[in-house]
Design a protein around this motif. Structure first.
Motif, PDB file in Angstrom:
ATOM      1  N   ILE C  39      10.663   6.921  -0.874  1.00 33.19           N
ATOM      2  CA  ILE C  39       9.717   5.809  -0.737  1.00 33.19           C
ATOM      3  C   ILE C  39       8.847   6.074   0.489  1.00 33.19           C
ATOM      4  O   ILE C  39       9.364   6.398   1.557  1.00 33.19           O
ATOM      5  CB  ILE C  39      10.488   4.479  -0.568  1.00 33.19           C
ATOM      6  CG1 ILE C  39      11.334   4.207  -1.820  1.00 33.19           C
ATOM      7  CG2 ILE C  39       9.541   3.319  -0.284  1.00 33.19           C
ATOM      8  CD1 ILE C  39      12.338   3.096  -1.651  1.00 33.19           C
ATOM      9  N   GLY C  40       7.524   5.923   0.309  1.00 34.05           N
ATOM     10  CA  GLY C  40       6.595   6.239   1.394  1.00 34.05           C
ATOM     11  C   GLY C  40       6.613   5.222   2.525  1.00 34.05           C
ATOM     12  O   GLY C  40       7.499   4.372   2.621  1.00 34.05           O
ATOM     13  N   GLU C  41       5.610   5.301   3.363  1.00 40.08           N
ATOM     14  CA  GLU C  41       5.482   4.393   4.505  1.00 40.08           C
ATOM     15  C   GLU C  41       4.826   3.080   4.076  1.00 40.08           C
ATOM     16  O   GLU C  41       4.054   3.039   3.123  1.00 40.08           O
ATOM     17  CB  GLU C  41       4.625   5.051   5.585  1.00 40.08           C
ATOM     18  CG  GLU C  41       5.228   6.356   6.086  1.00 40.08           C
ATOM     19  CD  GLU C  41       4.502   6.906   7.303  1.00 40.08           C
ATOM     20  OE1 GLU C  41       3.434   6.353   7.652  1.00 40.08           O
ATOM     21  OE2 GLU C  41       5.013   7.863   7.910  1.00 40.08           O
ATOM     22  N   ASN C  42       5.136   2.043   4.842  1.00 41.48           N
ATOM     23  CA  ASN C  42       4.482   0.742   4.657  1.00 41.48           C
ATOM     24  C   ASN C  42       4.631   0.170   3.249  1.00 41.48           C
ATOM     25  O   ASN C  42       3.740  -0.491   2.743  1.00 41.48           O
ATOM     26  CB  ASN C  42       2.976   0.834   4.988  1.00 41.48           C
ATOM     27  CG  ASN C  42       2.724   1.454   6.337  1.00 41.48           C
ATOM     28  OD1 ASN C  42       3.317   1.044   7.324  1.00 41.48           O
ATOM     29  ND2 ASN C  42       1.877   2.474   6.374  1.00 41.48           N
ATOM     30  N   CYS C  43       5.756   0.445   2.630  1.00 43.94           N
ATOM     31  CA  CYS C  43       5.995  -0.078   1.278  1.00 43.94           C
ATOM     32  C   CYS C  43       6.831  -1.363   1.340  1.00 43.94           C
ATOM     33  O   CYS C  43       7.605  -1.571   2.270  1.00 43.94           O
ATOM     34  CB  CYS C  43       6.763   0.952   0.442  1.00 43.94           C
ATOM     35  SG  CYS C  43       5.771   2.395   0.017  1.00 43.94           S
ATOM     36  N   PHE C  44       6.664  -2.184   0.309  1.00 47.96           N
ATOM     37  CA  PHE C  44       7.563  -3.312   0.095  1.00 47.96           C
ATOM     38  C   PHE C  44       8.260  -3.105  -1.253  1.00 47.96           C
ATOM     39  O   PHE C  44       7.580  -2.981  -2.277  1.00 47.96           O
ATOM     40  CB  PHE C  44       6.814  -4.640   0.031  1.00 47.96           C
ATOM     41  CG  PHE C  44       6.235  -5.096   1.338  1.00 47.96           C
ATOM     42  CD1 PHE C  44       6.936  -5.973   2.156  1.00 47.96           C
ATOM     43  CD2 PHE C  44       4.987  -4.642   1.744  1.00 47.96           C
ATOM     44  CE1 PHE C  44       6.396  -6.394   3.364  1.00 47.96           C
ATOM     45  CE2 PHE C  44       4.444  -5.059   2.960  1.00 47.96           C
ATOM     46  CZ  PHE C  44       5.147  -5.932   3.773  1.00 47.96           C
ATOM     47  N   VAL C  45       9.573  -3.087  -1.202  1.00 50.82           N
ATOM     48  CA  VAL C  45      10.358  -3.026  -2.438  1.00 50.82           C
ATOM     49  C   VAL C  45      11.038  -4.384  -2.542  1.00 50.82           C
ATOM     50  O   VAL C  45      11.945  -4.702  -1.776  1.00 50.82           O
ATOM     51  CB  VAL C  45      11.377  -1.879  -2.383  1.00 50.82           C
ATOM     52  CG1 VAL C  45      12.234  -1.874  -3.647  1.00 50.82           C
ATOM     53  CG2 VAL C  45      10.651  -0.546  -2.213  1.00 50.82           C
ATOM     54  N   ARG C  46      10.573  -5.192  -3.485  1.00 48.30           N
ATOM     55  CA  ARG C  46      10.939  -6.599  -3.466  1.00 48.30           C
ATOM     56  C   ARG C  46      12.251  -6.884  -4.217  1.00 48.30           C
ATOM     57  O   ARG C  46      12.876  -5.973  -4.749  1.00 48.30           O
ATOM     58  CB  ARG C  46       9.742  -7.413  -3.960  1.00 48.30           C
ATOM     59  CG  ARG C  46       8.517  -7.047  -3.059  1.00 48.30           C
ATOM     60  CD  ARG C  46       7.347  -7.928  -3.228  1.00 48.30           C
ATOM     61  NE  ARG C  46       7.674  -9.284  -2.789  1.00 48.30           N
ATOM     62  CZ  ARG C  46       6.818 -10.288  -2.823  1.00 48.30           C
ATOM     63  NH1 ARG C  46       5.582 -10.083  -3.265  1.00 48.30           N
ATOM     64  NH2 ARG C  46       7.183 -11.482  -2.434  1.00 48.30           N
ATOM     65  N   SER C  47      12.669  -8.101  -4.240  1.00 49.66           N
ATOM     66  CA  SER C  47      14.059  -8.388  -4.624  1.00 49.66           C
ATOM     67  C   SER C  47      14.386  -7.974  -6.060  1.00 49.66           C
ATOM     68  O   SER C  47      13.585  -8.120  -6.970  1.00 49.66           O
ATOM     69  CB  SER C  47      14.388  -9.862  -4.412  1.00 49.66           C
ATOM     70  OG  SER C  47      13.500 -10.680  -5.092  1.00 49.66           O
ATOM     71  N   GLY C  48      15.562  -7.459  -6.235  1.00 52.47           N
ATOM     72  CA  GLY C  48      16.064  -7.133  -7.550  1.00 52.47           C
ATOM     73  C   GLY C  48      15.495  -5.873  -8.175  1.00 52.47           C
ATOM     74  O   GLY C  48      15.754  -5.589  -9.344  1.00 52.47           O
ATOM     75  N   VAL C  49      14.736  -5.105  -7.415  1.00 55.16           N
ATOM     76  CA  VAL C  49      14.158  -3.862  -7.946  1.00 55.16           C
ATOM     77  C   VAL C  49      15.248  -2.801  -8.118  1.00 55.16           C
ATOM     78  O   VAL C  49      16.212  -2.756  -7.356  1.00 55.16           O
ATOM     79  CB  VAL C  49      13.043  -3.362  -6.993  1.00 55.16           C
ATOM     80  CG1 VAL C  49      12.648  -1.916  -7.278  1.00 55.16           C
ATOM     81  CG2 VAL C  49      11.827  -4.286  -7.077  1.00 55.16           C
ATOM     82  N   VAL C  50      15.081  -1.969  -9.153  1.00 57.36           N
ATOM     83  CA  VAL C  50      15.943  -0.804  -9.359  1.00 57.36           C
ATOM     84  C   VAL C  50      15.059   0.440  -9.353  1.00 57.36           C
ATOM     85  O   VAL C  50      14.095   0.511 -10.120  1.00 57.36           O
ATOM     86  CB  VAL C  50      16.707  -0.893 -10.700  1.00 57.36           C
ATOM     87  CG1 VAL C  50      17.575   0.347 -10.913  1.00 57.36           C
ATOM     88  CG2 VAL C  50      17.549  -2.162 -10.761  1.00 57.36           C
ATOM     89  N   LEU C  51      15.371   1.398  -8.528  1.00 60.29           N
ATOM     90  CA  LEU C  51      14.579   2.641  -8.444  1.00 60.29           C
ATOM     91  C   LEU C  51      15.464   3.846  -8.756  1.00 60.29           C
ATOM     92  O   LEU C  51      16.604   3.910  -8.313  1.00 60.29           O
ATOM     93  CB  LEU C  51      13.980   2.814  -7.039  1.00 60.29           C
ATOM     94  CG  LEU C  51      13.038   1.717  -6.557  1.00 60.29           C
ATOM     95  CD1 LEU C  51      12.551   2.032  -5.130  1.00 60.29           C
ATOM     96  CD2 LEU C  51      11.845   1.548  -7.495  1.00 60.29           C
TER      97      LEU C  51
END
Lengths: 249, 249, 249
Positions: C39-51
C-alpha cells in the motif's frame, strides 16, 4: 458518550465519541459507529454495520462529522453503511449491504433494500419502499408512498459528464417497475406506474401506465383490470399483507 | 456445540450455539455464525461471512433459528450472508457480498455470484449458475443446469404492490442473458435462451431464442451457428473449460 | 513485514506476511490484509476492507498470493475487496463493497463505485470513472478518460456458456450511459456515447451517439446542443467541478 441503561451490545463493536443509543436497542457484532451518531429506542443495528461514515473528501480534509440520526424502532440490516449527516425517521428498515450516503433525509416508515445505493443529498418522504439493487443519485426527490422495485436506476446528469444536474422527481403513490431506467429531469406523476424494464425518457402524467424502451403510455391505471376483471387501483385498497401502511392499522 | 477435531479458524470469529463444522473446514476472520448452522466437510467460509441470519421480522418476534445447512466442499465467498433455514447442497460457491435469504433450498454444484440477492423461500436445482448482480425473488423456481447471466432481474408480483405472487419458472438447460428482466409468471422453457438485454413479458417455448424489449422469438436455438458455421447446441457438448458439470468428468 | 514509521491502524486489523504500508497511510477497523500486499503513501483503507484475497480456485490449490499493489494517495472505501495480483495506480478511489478481482491492472486517477464488480484479468486505463453497480467481465479493455455510468453490464461470452470470449473494447473518451448492456466483442469508439438504457449490439463509431434497444445511431456527438443551444462536446472543456482531470489543474 451518553448510553441508556438498557441496550445490548455484541462482540467487537467500536463506538466513537458523542454517540447516543436509545433504550432497548441492540448493537450486534462487528459494528462501527463513528462520532455524533444518535440511535433511537428499540432499534437493531445488525452485524457489520457502519454508521456515521465520512465520505472520501471529508476524510481527506478531516471534516468534523455531522449529526447522524436513526429513528426509533428501526432495523439496520447487516453490512449496511450510513454516512454522516443522514437523518432517518422511525420504523426504518434496510437490507444487507445497503448504502445510504451523506446528508440524506428519509421520513418515517421507509425501507431500502439490499445492494441499494442511495447516493446522498436527497430527500425521501414517508412510507417509501425502495427494493433491492436500486441506484438513486444525488438530488432525487421521492414523495410519500412511492414504491421503487428491484434494479431501478435513476439518473441526474443531463449532459454527462458536465454535471448539469436535473434531478428526477417521483410523486406520491407512483411506482417504478423492476429494471427500469429513468432519465434526468423526468417527473413521474402521482399514482403513475412505469412497468418493469421501462426506459423512462419523458415525464409520466398522473395515473398513466407507461412501458417499453423508450417508455410510452399504455393506459390509465384506473382502467387496469386483474385476472378476474377486478379494478386494481387505487392499489392501497388492495394491500393484503401487512406492509406497515397507515390504512392497515 | 459439536466441533470436529480438525478445522481451522481465523481471528475474531463468533460462533453461536448448536453449530457443527465438518472436518477440514476453514472459518476465516470476522465470520459470525448464529445458532443451528451445520457446515459440511472441506468447506471454506471466508472473511466477514454471516451464516444463520434471522430476518428482520424474526428478530423482532425473537424466532428460534431454524437449521441452516452448507454442504460438503463448499466455498462461501467473503461478505456473503446466508439466512436461517436455508439448505445448500455440496460443492456450492458464492461470490462476494452475496445474499441468500431464508428457507431457500439449493441443490448440489451450484454457484451464486457477487452482489446477487436470492430473496428466500425459493428452490434452485442442481448445477445452476447464477452470475453477479442478479435479483431472484421469493417463489422463483429454477430447475437444473440453468444459467443466469449477470444483472438479471426476475420479478414475481403480478399487480404490484398487491402481492399477487406469480413466480417465474425457469426450466432445465435454459439461459437468461445479461441485464434481462423477466416479468411475473413467465415460464422460460427447456433449452431456451433469452438474449442479453431482453425484457421477457411472455412465456418462452422450449428451444426458442428470444431477444428485445419486449422479447420476441428470433430463432430456434438448434439453428444457431457459430463464427465457423458450427452448430452451437446442445451447449453442454461444447463446454471447453471445467465448470464442474457431470459430463466433464 | 516492513511497516513505515508513520501509519495509523484501527481496531481488529489483521495483517499477514510481507505487507508494506507507506507513510501517512491509515488502516481502519476490521480490515484484513493478506500476504504480499503493498500500500502506497497517504492512503486510507477504510473499515472492513479485504486486500490480497485469493480466488476460490487458488484457495483450494493453496496458490501463493501474488503481489497486490495500491498506489499512493488512494482511498479504498469500506467493504471493498481487492484480490491478489491486482495492481492499481495512484489516486484511486473505490466506493463501498466494491469488488476488484485478481490480476486486474488499473492506471492512475481512476475510481470504481459502490457495488461494482470488476471481474479480474482486465485492463483499465487512466482517469477512468466506473460508477456504482457496474459489471465488467474478464478481458474487457477500457482506455483512458472513459466514463461508465451506474448499472452498466458489459458481457464477454459470444455463445454462452461456451466460453468463446470476445471482450468489449471501450476507447478513450467514450461514455456508456446508465443501465446499458454491451454485447460481447463490441467496440465502443473514441468520444462516442451510448445513452442510458441502451442495449449495444454492434460497434459504435467514434463520435456517434447511440440509444435504444437495440441501440441505433442518433447523431454525431459534435452536433449535440444543450438547453441554451451551446455546443456540448468535447465534454472535457465543460467540466465545471473538480473531478481530478489533468486539464483542470
Amino acid at each position: 458518550m451518553t448510553f441508556s441503561n438498557h441496550f445490548k451490545i455484541g462482540f467487537n463493536v467500536h463506538i466513537s465519541k458523542n454517540v447516543k443509543i436509545g433504550n432497548n436497542s441492540v448493537i450486534d457484532s462487528n459494528v462501527v459507529i463513528y462520532d455524533n451518531v444518535q440511535i433511537g429506542e428499540n432499534c437493531f443495528v445488525r452485524s457489520g454495520v457502519v454508521l456515521g461514515e465520512l465520505n472520501h473528501t471529508e476524510i481527506l480534509v478531516k471534516s468534523k462529522p455531522r449529526m447522524t440520526i436513526i429513528g426509533d424502532n428501526s432495523i439496520i440490516g447487516s453490512g449496511t453503511i450510513v454516512y454522516s449527516g443522514t437523518v432517518i425517521g422511525s420504523n426504518f428498515r434496510s437490507g444487507n449491504h445497503t448504502v445510504v450516503r451523506e446528508d440524506t433525509i428519509i421520513g418515517d416508515n421507509c425501507s431500502i433494500g439490499t445492494f441499494s445505493d442511495i447516493q446522498g443529498r436527497l430527500r425521501i418522504g414517508n412510507h417509501v419502499r425502495i427494493h433491492s439493487n436500486c441506484f438513486i443519485p444525488e438530488g432525487t426527490m421521492i414523495e410519500d408512498f412511492v414504491w421503487i422495485y428491484p434494479s431501478v436506476t435513476i439518473t441526474n446528469d443531463l449532459y454527462p459528464p458536465h454535471g448539469v444536474i436535473k434531478p428526477v422527481l417521483i410523486k406520491s403513490y407512483a411506482q417504478v417497475g423492476a429494471g427500469s431506467v429513468v432519465l434526468p429531469g423526468v417527473i413521474i406523476g402521482n399514482n403513475s406506474f412505469a412497468a418493469a424494464g421501462s426506459v423512462v425518457t419523458k415525464n409520466v402524467d398522473s395515473f398513466m401506465v407507461v412501458m417499453g424502451s423508450p417508455a410510452r403510455v399504455y393506459c390509465d391505471i384506473r382502467e387496469l383490470r386483474g385476472l378476474n376483471e377486478e379494478v386494481l387501483y387505487p392499489w392501497k385498497d388492495f394491500l393484503t399483507s401487512n406492509r406497515g401502511f397507515p390504512w392497515e392499522k
